[in-house]
Design an enzyme around this catalytic site. Structure first.
Site, short mmCIF file in Angstrom:
data_model
loop_
_atom_site.label_atom_id
_atom_site.label_comp_id
_atom_site.label_asym_id
_atom_site.label_seq_id
_atom_site.Cartn_x
_atom_site.Cartn_y
_atom_site.Cartn_z
N LYS A 82 0.84 -1.21 0.00
CA LYS A 82 0.00 0.00 0.00
C LYS A 82 0.88 1.25 0.00
O LYS A 82 1.90 1.30 0.71
CB LYS A 82 -0.92 -0.03 1.23
CG LYS A 82 -1.94 1.11 1.30
CD LYS A 82 -2.81 0.95 2.54
CE LYS A 82 -3.83 2.07 2.68
NZ LYS A 82 -4.67 1.89 3.89
N SER A 162 -9.45 1.98 3.31
CA SER A 162 -8.69 2.73 2.34
C SER A 162 -7.68 1.89 1.55
O SER A 162 -7.07 2.39 0.60
CB SER A 162 -7.90 3.84 3.08
OG SER A 162 -6.94 3.30 3.97
N SER A 186 -9.92 -0.34 7.29
CA SER A 186 -9.24 -0.10 6.02
C SER A 186 -8.55 -1.30 5.41
O SER A 186 -8.11 -1.24 4.26
CB SER A 186 -8.23 1.05 6.17
OG SER A 186 -8.90 2.27 6.33
#
Length: 473
Positions: A82, A162, A186
């Site tokens: 990420k 996210s 997330s």
């Protein structure tokens, strides 16, 4: 034209693939090339990846030169990280165009551990900008740096956030596994929306140094994978104390050996009507399917409720608002080419609102309005309230009943586990009208190993992970 049938290499989960590369049945180079080809074919449509690591093939070639006895547990596994986690020589953008020139000199400890175990870093996954702590109303999966991530199950479906790119990339087989981060939902949300496995570990089990932060009380990295055994494999590599993260020195690494038939004799608490939004039809159907499998596997189900449920129905952000300014400023102080503080981020965004803050920056303004030194009474009271509602009068009394884990419909309960700092894992339960569904399992602090064994048994009995059909490029 349709995308060609995936290379058979892409059908292997991480555990199977690492066994093959360590034996020499496959080379790290051929595995990396297969995934890079897949990634480059799909990413223009799915926008799951912000940056591709142009050194990935060279890294794989170096791994192939290692003798068998030096090949690690993740030898040759292509993994996406990420884009709020530091990877040396690749930008860490947090999804912001303001951060595209920020190139860290060293890996975050968790990334260094992945590399040491033989992982090949394919690149950086897209995310909701600033890990979805920029504003209210921003679509999941949108960032200025990466655009709008698309769910491979259907263009109009939510990607979750996210860690949107991480979830999408695993489901679309653009990587064998991905690393996400979670403050509150997330990892769990994008994993469930894409129909794969997401593990939010006990806070502190994986060191957070080198990760663009929101909240030191709740932040953690974690794996998004195709199978629970893959999640255990990656967690075992990343977990453990680090001198740079005090919380990581407080949590002993649990035994992550998955126990076959773990559900037999287990006691699972079921929260049928959790706090927050009502449970919808798809979630109830998903819960019913999971319950039937649990009973058949020999688990005892016990209906339970949270004493603090009436107080948990609101979405309270005070702790995150206060900690964000403090924690983000500490990270940005080390940025050499980009904003050096939250105030500079806000000021720069204001220079070109249409391009840099398409959906506003409400939460950034709210965080900037705090002192940032965590000395305010309102912050201390908010954190004490979170712990009281989620631990003292929330999850702890339920686990004291002898429960091995709690079962939630859909994603209900992610915020409770997040504020408590306890581990949760999402397990797919199939499709409802063509959309992935799942259930959530939560355990007490440090129970990650036991929780993964329960989840692995449940996932196996539910039929494992399904992959979306390839759509036209």
């Amino acid at each position: 034209m349709p995308i060609a049938t995936p290379d058979p290499i892409l059908d292997l989960d991480a555990a199977s693939l690492s066994a093959a590369t360590r034996r020499g049945d496959l080379t790290a180079q051929e595995v990396t090339r297969a995934y890079l080809a897949r990634l480059r074919a799909l990413n223009p449509r799915l926008r799951a990846v912000i940056t591709v690591n142009e050194s990935a093939e060279a890294d794989a070639e170096r791994l192939d030169a290692l003798p068998a006895e030096r090949r690690g547990h993740l030898h040759g596994l292509p993994i996406l990280i990420k884009d709020n986690i530091d990877v040396a020589a690749l930008p860490t953008t947090a999804g912001s165009l303001l951060m595209t020139r920020h190139v860290p000199e060293r890996d975050a400890p968790l990334v260094a551990r992945l590399r040491a175990a033989g992982a090949v870093i394919l690149g950086k996954a897209n995310l909701t900008e600033w890990a979805n702590f920029m504003t209210l109303g921003m679509p999941n999966g949108y960032s200025g740096a990466g655009g709008q991530t698309v769910n491979p199950w259907g263009e109009g479906l939510d990607t979750g956030g996210s860690s949107s790119g991480s979830g999408v990339a695993v489901a679309a087989r653009m990587c064998v596994a991905a690393i996400g981060t979670e403050t509150s939902g997330s990892i769990l949300s994008p994993a469930q929306q894409s129909g794969v496995i997401g593990l939010k570990p006990t806070v502190g089990l994986i060191p957070r140094t080198g990760v663009v932060p929101i909240s030191h009380s709740q932040d953690t990295a974690g794996p998004i994978t195709r199978s629970v055994r893959d999640a255990a494999l990656l967690l075992g590599v990343m977990a453990g104390p680090d001198d740079t993260d005090a919380a990581s020195r407080l949590i002993p690494v649990p035994d992550l050996t998955l126990q076959a038939g773990a559900l037999e004799g287990s006691v699972i608490g079921v929260l049928r009507d959790p706090p927050g939004s009502p449970v919808d039809e798809a979630e109830r159907a998903s819960l019913s399917r999971a319950e039937a499998v649990l009973i058949e596997a020999g688990a005892t189900l016990q209906d339970v409720t949270l004493e603090s449920a009436p107080e948990l129905s609101g979405w309270r952000l005070e702790v995150l608002v206060y900690e964000f300014k403090h924690d983000l400023n500490a990270y940005l102080a080390g940025v050499r080419d980009g904003p050096r503080s939250l105030a500079e981020v806000i000021e720069a965004n204001d220079t070109n609102p249409e391009r840099l803050q398409r959906y506003g920056q409400t939460l950034l303004y709210a965080a900037q309005g705090t002192r940032g030194d965590l000395s305010e009474r309102a912050y201390r009271e908010a954190r004490a309230r979170d712990l009281d509602q989620t631990r003292t009068r929330g999850l702890d009394p339920l686990f004291a009943l002898g429960l091995d884990a709690l079962l939630w419909p859909g994603l209900h309960g992610y915020a409770v586990g997040a504020k408590a700092g306890y581990p949760s894992v999402t397990v797919p339960t199939g499709l409802h009208d063509g959309t992935p569904t799942g259930v959530l399992l939560t355990g007490p602090a440090g129970s990650d190993g036991r929780l993964l064994s329960l989840a692995a048994d449940l996932n196996l009995r539910l039929g494992g992970v399904q992959f979306p059909p390839d759509a036209p490029a």
